[in-house]
Design an enzyme around this catalytic site. Structure first.
Site, PDB file in Angstrom:
ATOM      1  N   GLU A 189       0.832  -1.212   0.000  1.00  0.00           N
ATOM      2  CA  GLU A 189       0.000   0.000   0.000  1.00  0.00           C
ATOM      3  C   GLU A 189       0.864   1.258   0.000  1.00  0.00           C
ATOM      4  O   GLU A 189       0.549   2.241  -0.675  1.00  0.00           O
ATOM      5  CB  GLU A 189      -0.939   0.019   1.221  1.00  0.00           C
ATOM      6  CG  GLU A 189      -1.970  -1.108   1.273  1.00  0.00           C
ATOM      7  CD  GLU A 189      -3.061  -1.002   0.222  1.00  0.00           C
ATOM      8  OE1 GLU A 189      -3.077  -0.042  -0.565  1.00  0.00           O
ATOM      9  OE2 GLU A 189      -3.910  -1.925   0.169  1.00  0.00           O
ATOM     10  N   ARG A 193       0.618   3.736  -3.278  1.00  0.00           N
ATOM     11  CA  ARG A 193       0.002   5.050  -3.030  1.00  0.00           C
ATOM     12  C   ARG A 193       1.049   6.142  -2.858  1.00  0.00           C
ATOM     13  O   ARG A 193       0.995   7.180  -3.524  1.00  0.00           O
ATOM     14  CB  ARG A 193      -0.877   5.005  -1.776  1.00  0.00           C
ATOM     15  CG  ARG A 193      -2.074   4.105  -1.954  1.00  0.00           C
ATOM     16  CD  ARG A 193      -2.924   4.017  -0.697  1.00  0.00           C
ATOM     17  NE  ARG A 193      -3.678   2.780  -0.718  1.00  0.00           N
ATOM     18  CZ  ARG A 193      -4.997   2.674  -0.556  1.00  0.00           C
ATOM     19  NH1 ARG A 193      -5.716   3.734  -0.319  1.00  0.00           N
ATOM     20  NH2 ARG A 193      -5.596   1.501  -0.606  1.00  0.00           N
ATOM     21  N   ASP A 322      -4.375 -10.045  -8.109  1.00  0.00           N
ATOM     22  CA  ASP A 322      -4.599  -9.078  -9.199  1.00  0.00           C
ATOM     23  C   ASP A 322      -3.386  -8.357  -9.801  1.00  0.00           C
ATOM     24  O   ASP A 322      -2.966  -8.628 -10.924  1.00  0.00           O
ATOM     25  CB  ASP A 322      -5.671  -8.057  -8.770  1.00  0.00           C
ATOM     26  CG  ASP A 322      -5.440  -7.445  -7.376  1.00  0.00           C
ATOM     27  OD1 ASP A 322      -4.385  -7.680  -6.793  1.00  0.00           O
ATOM     28  OD2 ASP A 322      -6.341  -6.723  -6.895  1.00  0.00           O
ATOM     29  N   GLU A 455     -11.912  -0.196 -10.416  1.00  0.00           N
ATOM     30  CA  GLU A 455     -11.454  -1.117 -11.465  1.00  0.00           C
ATOM     31  C   GLU A 455     -12.316  -1.102 -12.734  1.00  0.00           C
ATOM     32  O   GLU A 455     -11.801  -1.173 -13.849  1.00  0.00           O
ATOM     33  CB  GLU A 455     -11.358  -2.561 -10.917  1.00  0.00           C
ATOM     34  CG  GLU A 455     -10.243  -2.756  -9.902  1.00  0.00           C
ATOM     35  CD  GLU A 455     -10.529  -2.149  -8.530  1.00  0.00           C
ATOM     36  OE1 GLU A 455     -11.711  -1.845  -8.250  1.00  0.00           O
ATOM     37  OE2 GLU A 455      -9.586  -1.960  -7.755  1.00  0.00           O
TER      38      GLU A 455
HETATM   39  C1  DMJ Z   1      -6.164   0.208  -5.089  1.00  0.00           C
HETATM   40  O1  DMJ Z   1      -5.400   0.487  -3.981  1.00  0.00           O
HETATM   41  C2  DMJ Z   1      -5.352  -0.426  -6.177  1.00  0.00           C
HETATM   42  O2  DMJ Z   1      -6.024  -0.324  -7.380  1.00  0.00           O
HETATM   43  C3  DMJ Z   1      -5.031  -1.873  -5.901  1.00  0.00           C
HETATM   44  O3  DMJ Z   1      -4.348  -2.483  -6.942  1.00  0.00           O
HETATM   45  C4  DMJ Z   1      -6.320  -2.634  -5.652  1.00  0.00           C
HETATM   46  N1  DMJ Z   1      -7.138  -2.015  -4.676  1.00  0.00           N
HETATM   47  C5  DMJ Z   1      -7.356  -0.593  -4.671  1.00  0.00           C
HETATM   48  C6  DMJ Z   1      -8.608  -0.101  -5.369  1.00  0.00           C
HETATM   49  O4  DMJ Z   1      -9.684  -0.908  -5.354  1.00  0.00           O
END
Ligand code: DMJ
Length: 576
Positions: A189, A193, A322, A455
């Protein structure tokens, strides 16, 4: 000397008596007055006529644009991959259309206004904290007090031309952002971010403060990669550098958490000239490559000591899997598709074959979805998080041969239609967190919250850029309106506890400003704004500039794309 009221002074021409004694002169002045009035009057009516003509021409232009869209709609089925000169012409034409399209510019302004509302609410109630809790009108440090919303918003503010807001954020970062926190941060995270947000702001603005800060936080994360295999621990104390894994994984590292730092760390090495970041992040992929499964599908738990993936854990394109797959493709793009990064594309292609093995269709409406898998058993469950896949396929499909390109782009469209239906199928028109497709039924919402995730709109933006099909913009607009209707309150935007009842939660996730609103804004903007030719988006929607990799032996791309992203080709109502 002339006296007041005398007919011989300089004001005598204004005295009526002067003209009563000189009728010929009176007639001349009168005629001149009439002529002047007529000319002025005429010019005003000419102006009016001119304005009417401009307005008529504007209507005509709109009508011609409309006809053009219709003609384009008839020329193709919306699935084409343009190439060569025709492609370039279509691209320029479509960019031009997008730039002046009044519908797009109105939609874009609405999204910008939403961003301002989200940002101003955060500034008012939660300034400097990680995220805003709009209902209680306060902030919460969900990421250890790293100003997550400020950093996540930087590039969105920049791209939307919100100059004052960007400067305010920049000042806070320069004067108040302190990473020396005795806090167990998530490596993933914090990277996507904070490191990603700062590097993107640096790439966009050239302001060195962002690079300095990115380096500071990345240095604090680096010890997480000091494991026997190089696969990182997923948590680290930012002040002391002690790294370990989350307790609930039983000591295992998570696939997405370990394989989603490559873009950011490669950029950091490129911009600073310090190779350590890139080396640490890329070693993870080399390690995974050694035992990469033949179907390219890795279970989500991996032992950082042995490098072995735990077969009891699930395989998924949703939570915890993912963005590992997303970064395989994007690092290859970021590396200019050269030999140095070929293995990323190869691994990605193997995984896409694996993805095909997870695709199923419902009996009811033939909706395609991505299953999850544990061992040999498939489960008919799909997270909304997996709705990034259509965008990834659109981005990656163009570098296949034409037949495969078509196949993967078609799958991208089918999955996007399913994801759009995640939204359309609920009373609030907002998607739940995950869906089940048991017994051939279309979809049943499982976990029913919506936390403002991006997404689906992300994929719509990619698909629109690659197909030019305006339908994707309309879908995105519908989703945006549902957010406005259900999630907007006076003090910001909230998620929903339940998409069936519309009950609100108390959190404005920082990714709503970083991703959801940015992708929506780009969906209604010309594709030349943050073009795919020059930028690659990290998984938190932070665009990073593509530059030449200096560590490569061969600078020539190993593939020539059969297609390129386009602007828009409107008018096609195709619904996959
Ligand atoms: C975001 O922090 C990023 O896109 C991550 O890859 C997946 N989750 C969240 C948004 O849903």
């Amino acid at each position: 000397m002339a006296r007041r009221g005398s007919l011989s002074g300089r004001w005598r021409y204004l005295h009526p008596g002067y003209y009563m004694k000189r009728p010929a002169r009176f007639a001349a002045v009168f005629t001149a007055l009439i002529l002047t009035t007529t000319v002025v009057w005429d010019r005003r009516s000419l102006l009016r006529d001119y304005e009417a003509e401009v307005s008529r021409l504007y209507d005509e232009l709109n009508e011609l644009q409309h006809q053009l869209r219709e003609v384009e709609g008839h020329l193709g089925d919306g699935n084409e991959i343009f190439s060569g000169t025709k492609e370039e012409m279509a691209k320029n034409n479509n960019v031009w259309q997008a730039e002046i399209d009044p519908v797009n510019s109105q939609r874009r302004e609405k999204v910008k206004e939403a961003m301002l509302h989200a940002w101003n609410s955060y500034v008012k109630y939660a300034w400097g904290q990680d995220e805003l809790q709009p209902q209680s009108m306060d902030g919460v440090n969900s990421f250890g007090g790293l100003g997550a919303t400020v950093v996540d918003s930087l590039d969105t503010l920049y791209i939307m031309d919100l100059e004052d807001e960007f400067q305010k954020a920049r000042e806070w970062i320069a004067t108040s952002l302190d990473f020396n926190k005795d806090y167990e941060a998530s490596v993933f995270e914090t990277t996507i971010r904070v490191v990603g947000g700062l590097l993107s702001a640096y790439d966009l603005s050239g302001d060195k403060i962002f690079l300095e800060k990115a380096r500071d936080i990345a240095d604090r994360l680096l010890p997480a990669w000091d494991t026997p295999t190089g696969i990182p621990y997923n948590r680290i104390n930012l002040a002391h550098g002690h790294a370990h894994n989350f307790g609930w994984t039983g000591g295992q590292s998570i696939l997405a958490d370990s394989g989603t730092e490559q873009l950011e760390f490669i950029v950091l090495s490129q911009r600073t000239g310090d190779p350590r970041y890139q080396q640490k992040a890329e070693k993870v992929i080399s390690q995974l490559q050694k035992t990469y499964p033949s179907d390219g599908l890795l279970p989500i738990y991996i032992n950082p000591h042995s490098g072995v993936a735990a077969s009891y854990s699930s395989i998924t394109f949703g939570a915890m899997g993912d963005s590992f797959y997303e970064y395989l493709l994007k690092v290859w793009i970021q590396g200019n598709k050269t030999k140095t990064v070929t293995h990323y594309r190869e691994m990605w292609e193997i995984s896409m074959e694996g993805l095909l093995s997870l695709i199923r269709k419902t009996n009811q409406s033939s909706l395609s979805y991505i299953c999850e898998k544990t061992g040999d058993s498939l489960s008919n469950k799909m997270d909304e998080l997996a709705c990034f896949v259509p965008g990834m396929l659109a981005l990656g499909s163009s570098d296949y041969d034409p037949e495969k390109a078509e196949k993967f782009l078609s799958l991208a469209k089918e999955l996007a239609w399913t994801c759009y239906n995640f939204y359309q199928s609920t009373p609030t028109k907002l998607a739940g967190e995950n869906y089940y497709f048991d017994g051939g039924e279309d979809m049943n919402v499982g976990t029913s919250w919506n936390i403002l995730r991006p997404e689906t709109v992300e994929s719509l933006m990619y698909l629109w850029r690659f197909t030019g099909n305006k339908t994707y913009q309309d879908w995105g607009w519908n989703i945006f309106q549902a957010f406005e209707k259900n999630c907007r309150i006076d003090s910001g935007y909230v998620g929903l506890r339940d998409v069936k009842t519309g009950e609100k939660d108390n959190m404005m996730q920082s990714f709503f400003l970083a991703e959801t609103l940015k992708y929506l804004y780009l969906l209604f903007s010309p594709p030349s704004l943050v073009s795919f030719d020059e930028w690659v988006f990290n998984t938190e929607a932070h665009p990073l500039r593509i530059v030449t990799r200096k560590d490569g032996q061969d600078m020539e791309p190993t593939r020539i794309s059969v297609s390129k992203p386009l602007g828009r080709k409107q008018g096609n109502e195709e619904q996959n």
